[in-house]
Write a protein that holds these residues in place. Sequence first.
Motif, PDB file in Angstrom:
ATOM      1  N   GLU A 149      14.577  54.682 -48.186  1.00 38.05           N
ATOM      2  CA  GLU A 149      13.319  53.827 -48.016  1.00 38.05           C
ATOM      3  C   GLU A 149      12.639  53.851 -49.579  1.00 38.05           C
ATOM      4  N   GLU A 150      12.133  52.779 -49.912  1.00 42.86           N
ATOM      5  CA  GLU A 150      11.467  52.547 -51.216  1.00 42.86           C
ATOM      6  C   GLU A 150      10.154  52.060 -51.051  1.00 42.86           C
ATOM      7  N   THR A 151       9.148  52.672 -51.466  1.00 49.07           N
ATOM      8  CA  THR A 151       7.772  52.188 -51.340  1.00 49.07           C
ATOM      9  C   THR A 151       7.061  51.964 -52.735  1.00 49.07           C
ATOM     10  N   GLY A 152       6.390  51.035 -53.024  1.00 51.12           N
ATOM     11  CA  GLY A 152       5.601  50.979 -54.273  1.00 51.12           C
ATOM     12  C   GLY A 152       4.864  49.819 -54.450  1.00 51.12           C
ATOM     13  N   PRO A 153       4.233  49.449 -55.341  1.00 53.43           N
ATOM     14  CA  PRO A 153       3.297  48.433 -55.763  1.00 53.43           C
ATOM     15  C   PRO A 153       3.894  46.960 -55.900  1.00 53.43           C
ATOM     16  N   VAL A 154       3.363  45.884 -55.991  1.00 54.51           N
ATOM     17  CA  VAL A 154       3.921  44.588 -56.160  1.00 54.51           C
ATOM     18  C   VAL A 154       3.751  44.533 -57.665  1.00 54.51           C
ATOM     19  N   PHE A 155       2.606  44.632 -58.298  1.00 49.72           N
ATOM     20  CA  PHE A 155       2.217  44.642 -59.756  1.00 49.72           C
ATOM     21  C   PHE A 155       1.897  45.936 -60.206  1.00 49.72           C
ATOM     22  N   SER A 156       2.600  46.294 -61.290  1.00 51.45           N
ATOM     23  CA  SER A 156       2.243  47.519 -61.966  1.00 51.45           C
ATOM     24  C   SER A 156       2.410  47.083 -63.588  1.00 51.45           C
ATOM     25  N   THR A 157       2.183  48.032 -64.231  1.00 49.04           N
ATOM     26  CA  THR A 157       2.471  47.760 -65.853  1.00 49.04           C
ATOM     27  C   THR A 157       3.390  48.977 -66.259  1.00 49.04           C
ATOM     28  N   LEU A 158       4.141  48.401 -67.256  1.00 47.63           N
ATOM     29  CA  LEU A 158       5.327  49.431 -67.828  1.00 47.63           C
ATOM     30  C   LEU A 158       4.764  50.183 -69.117  1.00 47.63           C
ATOM     31  N   PRO A 159       5.624  51.286 -69.603  1.00 50.27           N
ATOM     32  CA  PRO A 159       4.842  52.153 -70.560  1.00 50.27           C
ATOM     33  C   PRO A 159       4.554  51.339 -71.806  1.00 50.27           C
ATOM     34  N   GLY A 160       5.171  50.171 -71.906  1.00 49.54           N
ATOM     35  CA  GLY A 160       4.789  49.322 -73.094  1.00 49.54           C
ATOM     36  C   GLY A 160       3.621  48.292 -72.973  1.00 49.54           C
ATOM     37  N   GLN A 198       3.461  46.064 -70.570  1.00 51.79           N
ATOM     38  CA  GLN A 198       3.940  44.769 -69.993  1.00 51.79           C
ATOM     39  C   GLN A 198       3.758  44.812 -68.594  1.00 51.79           C
ATOM     40  N   LEU A 199       3.516  43.375 -67.865  1.00 50.42           N
ATOM     41  CA  LEU A 199       3.485  43.368 -66.376  1.00 50.42           C
ATOM     42  C   LEU A 199       4.766  43.325 -65.706  1.00 50.42           C
ATOM     43  N   HIS A 200       4.856  44.193 -64.770  1.00 51.11           N
ATOM     44  CA  HIS A 200       6.293  44.159 -63.888  1.00 51.11           C
ATOM     45  C   HIS A 200       5.877  43.724 -62.358  1.00 51.11           C
ATOM     46  N   MET A 201       6.623  43.021 -61.876  1.00 49.24           N
ATOM     47  CA  MET A 201       6.640  42.773 -60.365  1.00 49.24           C
ATOM     48  C   MET A 201       7.760  42.795 -59.547  1.00 49.24           C
ATOM     49  N   ARG A 202       7.495  43.307 -58.263  1.00 48.06           N
ATOM     50  CA  ARG A 202       8.569  43.563 -57.443  1.00 48.06           C
ATOM     51  C   ARG A 202       8.070  42.839 -56.087  1.00 48.06           C
ATOM     52  N   TYR A 203       9.022  41.683 -55.592  1.00 45.13           N
ATOM     53  CA  TYR A 203       8.666  41.233 -54.685  1.00 45.13           C
ATOM     54  C   TYR A 203       9.687  40.298 -53.876  1.00 45.13           C
ATOM     55  N   THR A 204       9.782  40.049 -52.878  1.00 44.67           N
ATOM     56  CA  THR A 204      10.612  39.069 -51.916  1.00 44.67           C
ATOM     57  C   THR A 204       9.850  38.417 -50.764  1.00 44.67           C
ATOM     58  N   ALA A 205      10.272  37.199 -50.603  1.00 41.98           N
ATOM     59  CA  ALA A 205       9.528  36.718 -49.545  1.00 41.98           C
ATOM     60  C   ALA A 205      10.269  36.627 -48.081  1.00 41.98           C
ATOM     61  N   ARG A 206      11.326  37.443 -48.347  1.00 41.51           N
ATOM     62  CA  ARG A 206      12.016  37.902 -47.033  1.00 41.51           C
ATOM     63  C   ARG A 206      11.223  38.366 -46.106  1.00 41.51           C
ATOM     64  N   THR A 207      11.323  38.072 -44.844  1.00 41.92           N
ATOM     65  CA  THR A 207      10.466  38.810 -43.759  1.00 41.92           C
ATOM     66  C   THR A 207      11.257  39.796 -42.866  1.00 41.92           C
ATOM     67  N   ARG A 208      12.564  40.024 -43.087  1.00 44.37           N
ATOM     68  CA  ARG A 208      13.342  41.140 -42.551  1.00 44.37           C
ATOM     69  C   ARG A 208      13.605  42.066 -43.763  1.00 44.37           C
ATOM     70  N   SER A 209      13.673  43.357 -43.348  1.00 45.21           N
ATOM     71  CA  SER A 209      13.682  44.231 -44.425  1.00 45.21           C
ATOM     72  C   SER A 209      12.675  44.632 -45.258  1.00 45.21           C
ATOM     73  N   ILE A 210      11.452  44.203 -44.797  1.00 41.06           N
ATOM     74  CA  ILE A 210      10.283  44.554 -45.376  1.00 41.06           C
ATOM     75  C   ILE A 210       9.195  45.028 -44.762  1.00 41.06           C
ATOM     76  N   ALA A 211       8.311  45.708 -45.311  1.00 39.74           N
ATOM     77  CA  ALA A 211       7.048  46.108 -44.750  1.00 39.74           C
ATOM     78  C   ALA A 211       6.043  46.399 -45.482  1.00 39.74           C
ATOM     79  N   TRP A 212       4.971  45.366 -45.271  1.00 42.61           N
ATOM     80  CA  TRP A 212       3.954  45.051 -45.909  1.00 42.61           C
ATOM     81  C   TRP A 212       2.642  46.350 -45.493  1.00 42.61           C
ATOM     82  N   LYS A 213       1.964  46.801 -46.447  1.00 46.36           N
ATOM     83  CA  LYS A 213       0.877  47.879 -45.966  1.00 46.36           C
ATOM     84  C   LYS A 213      -0.035  46.786 -44.915  1.00 46.36           C
ATOM     85  N   GLN A 214      -0.412  47.328 -44.033  1.00 43.55           N
ATOM     86  CA  GLN A 214      -1.003  46.917 -42.833  1.00 43.55           C
ATOM     87  C   GLN A 214      -2.533  46.939 -42.857  1.00 43.55           C
ATOM     88  N   ASP A 215      -3.084  46.620 -43.900  1.00 45.78           N
ATOM     89  CA  ASP A 215      -4.593  46.398 -44.182  1.00 45.78           C
ATOM     90  C   ASP A 215      -4.853  44.953 -44.459  1.00 45.78           C
TER      91      ASP A 215
END
Length: 294
Positions: free
Chosen positions: A198-209, A211-228
């Motif tokens: 299992e991998e948990t993390g942010p959608v948006f973050s910044t790299l050491p340099g 720069q903006l980084h993004m992790r995202y999928t529009a899939r509804t299977r095999s993904i769990a969003w924080k329930q708030d």
Amino acid sequence: MIHPDSPFHPDNATGYADWRAAKLRAYPTRAEDLLVKIENPKALTADEHALLLAQLQKTNIAIYVGPDLGADKNVPRMLGQQFGLHRLDANLLSDDDGITTLTVADETEKKGEFIPYTDRPIRWHTDGYYNPAGRWILGMMLHCVSPAAEGGENALMDHEMLYLMLRDTNPAHIHALMQEDAMSIPPRMDDSGIARAEETGPVFSTLPGGQLHMRYTARTRSIAWKQDNATLAAVAAIEKLLTQNLPGMFRHRMEPGTGLICNNVLHDRTGFIDSPQQKRMVFRARYYDRVANT
């Protein structure tokens, strides 16, 4: 953690305003604006390199239009090296050399369980969103050997532009999507047990340099969003934006010798139809490196 002075920090209004103005200034409006013709992808001229780099610095995306050199993996490999892309993500389904051949899998192949190896449409995502920190996909290339007989168009969107639109809509969306537990990818199982943890993390973050980084999928299977409420509202806002024909959303169907180089921007793919004479084949290279000097 994002440094308070970063323009991407949701509480840095002044820095964001300056970055936003620069980002939108002369931003391309058509896919044709991203195209750069090249003569030899294995050895770019200084002018060709400069034109591609300028597009990448502005939009995180460039599309090269080169000669049809057939199924030569040295094309994406050597082109990527000229932009500082060296550390390939040699994943489970990549070829032995770390570059993946994307084509419709035979019914007997296990690859057929995964959408990239089918002719079905692929929803919006960034590559490797399930990878652990330290192995995030920062750079990505697609090189077209052969298009499908029909369909197979890609849509592309600079993740910085989506960030900008979300922040303009509601800065609270950025706060929510920067939470360390915003998005979780459940473990993937195989016959031997856990094939990927299992991998948990942010959608948006910044790299050491910075720069903006993004992790995202529009899939509804095999993904769990924080329930708030904040996270779910932010995810709904992304989904709503990506259903629109937004400024900075580019659509392009690659032809032989054409390819994409990017800092792992958002992309999708329409479904397609192969024929006996024309089957879609695309080389994909995913890197732990960003494009140099972006």
